[in-house]
Write an enzyme that holds these catalytic residues in place. Structure first.
Site, PDB file in Angstrom:
ATOM      1  N   THR A 197       0.959  -0.940  -0.124  1.00 24.90           N
ATOM      2  CA  THR A 197      -0.342  -0.022  -0.425  1.00 24.90           C
ATOM      3  C   THR A 197       0.802   1.333  -0.352  1.00 24.90           C
ATOM      4  O   THR A 197       1.665   1.164   0.625  1.00 24.90           O
ATOM      5  CB  THR A 197      -0.810   0.204   1.194  1.00 24.90           C
ATOM      6  OG1 THR A 197      -1.104  -1.298   0.803  1.00 24.90           O
ATOM      7  CG2 THR A 197      -1.984   1.062   1.029  1.00 24.90           C
ATOM      8  N   VAL A 226     -12.665  -6.334  -1.028  1.00 26.69           N
ATOM      9  CA  VAL A 226     -11.930  -4.138  -0.216  1.00 26.69           C
ATOM     10  C   VAL A 226     -11.588  -4.873   0.780  1.00 26.69           C
ATOM     11  O   VAL A 226     -11.665  -5.264   1.908  1.00 26.69           O
ATOM     12  CB  VAL A 226     -13.256  -3.941  -0.802  1.00 26.69           C
ATOM     13  CG1 VAL A 226     -12.715  -2.552  -0.003  1.00 26.69           C
ATOM     14  CG2 VAL A 226     -13.767  -4.227  -1.796  1.00 26.69           C
ATOM     15  N   GLY A 249      -0.485  -2.838   5.910  1.00 26.52           N
ATOM     16  CA  GLY A 249      -0.126  -3.850   6.753  1.00 26.52           C
ATOM     17  C   GLY A 249      -1.630  -5.017   6.345  1.00 26.52           C
ATOM     18  O   GLY A 249      -2.133  -4.755   4.898  1.00 26.52           O
ATOM     19  N   THR A 250      -1.822  -5.776   7.104  1.00 25.29           N
ATOM     20  CA  THR A 250      -2.706  -7.153   6.875  1.00 25.29           C
ATOM     21  C   THR A 250      -3.778  -6.091   6.814  1.00 25.29           C
ATOM     22  O   THR A 250      -5.144  -5.838   8.024  1.00 25.29           O
ATOM     23  CB  THR A 250      -3.018  -7.372   7.900  1.00 25.29           C
ATOM     24  OG1 THR A 250      -2.129  -7.318   9.443  1.00 25.29           O
ATOM     25  CG2 THR A 250      -1.433  -8.084   7.840  1.00 25.29           C
TER      26      THR A 250
END
Length: 330
Positions: A197, A226, A249-250
């Protein structure tokens, strides 16, 4: 008059320092510094924090080294679905797009949703249609493709079914380490173990903050998935009263913990400083649910925090006219 501040991130994850040449590492630092310099120029000219984060994330989307825009990862169907969000700390206005498939710069589309629609989040074909209506730069889906991402997708599809971008990257390193085909350019953060990201936070000379986040998602993801990036409060949040925050991140864990807003809430309701709130969320809350990654944030006083619980995070910042500072490892 405030001293402007800009900070960016380009993903976090597992370090493959041994696989990285000095030239490859320098390439990442060079790109991060160039992007920071462009955003600095926006702020130095009196531009808003909103303008600065838009510029920074737009440039991150255009750089194939990162998983956003050009260089976005593949879905299970071999397609690309991109998400982005932006938020203005002065007004709490926000805009986001999810699962766009033909917009060159999703962050620009997110800002258009904020400024030119009655909504906060548009998704799928509706978001694509809105971008076209607004005259944004539309591209053929092949624009997002890079050979490195394609090879990464093929490996993940064959070996694991689905992986976060940070996990997908480790396959790349492991295979090259055993004499198999390697991906060019080499990724200092294991591409099969990297949370892909990008994002930016900024404080302008008027004392306003803003945040923006963008992503191609996770490698071999289910079509229609999403993550946290376009969800206000999860992957992106900004309020002058607290801070501007962008996450990597996750995604599912960041969604469940409302990670970006949690930082702001701890400042507003518990009196935590920015650094304290960031440490609590990134080092305590997220790991409790197996959440890995990081957050970058800036408050209206110019305090800055770039906090992560992985081995590394592409990141950088610049204050005023100072030379940008960039880093990859801890």
């Amino acid at each position: 008059m405030n001293t402007p501040v800009i900070a960016i991130h380009g993903g976090a994850g597992t370090i493959t320092r041994s696989a990285l040449s000095e030239a490859d590492e320098a390439n990442y630092h060079r790109e991060l510094k160039a992007i920071l310099t462009s955003a600095q120029a926006v702020l130095a000219a009196g531009g808003s924090a909103l303008d600065a984060v838009t510029e920074a994330v737009r440039l991150l989307e255009d750089c194939p080294l990162f998983n956003a825009g050009k260089g976005a990862v593949y879905t299970r169907a071999g397609t690309h679905e991109l998400d982005a969000a932006i938020m203005d700390g002065a007004t709490l206005k926000a805009g986001a797009v999810a699962n766009v498939t033909c917009v060159r710069n999703p962050v620009v589309a997110a800002r258009a949703v904020m400024e030119k629609s009655a909504h906060v989040l548009l998704a799928g074909c509706g978001a694509d249609a809105f971008a076209r209506q607004q005259g944004l730069d539309i591209v053929d889906p092949t624009y997002y493709q890079t050979e490195a991402r394609h090879q990464q997708w093929l490996r993940v599809r064959e070996q694991s079914g689905m992986m976060l971008d940070h996990d997908a990257a480790s396959f790349t390193f492991k295979e090259s380490a055993h004499g198999k085909a390697s991906v060019d350019p080499v990724d200092p953060i294991d591409p099969d173990n990297k949370f892909g990201t990008v994002g930016a936070v900024a404080l302008d000379m008027h004392g306003n903050v803003a945040a923006a986040t963008s992503t191609g998602g996770i490698t071999n993801k289910q079509v229609g998935r999403v993550g946290d990036t376009p969800l206000i409060g999860a992957g992106c949040y900004a309020a002058n009263a607290t801070a501007a925050v962008s996450a990597t991140g996750t995604g599912e864990v960041f969604m469940r913990t409302v990670a970006a807003y949690d930082v702001a809430a701890r400042m507003a309701y518990a009196g935590a400083t920015l650094q304290e709130a960031m440490e609590q969320v990134v080092m305590e809350v997220l790991p409790a649910y197996e959440g890995r990654g990081g957050l970058i944030a800036v408050d209206a006083d110019g305090n800055l925090a770039l906090t992560f619980n992985t081995e590394g995070m592409y990141r950088g910042y610049a204050r005023g006219g100072d030379t940008p500072v960039t880093a990859i490892y801890k």
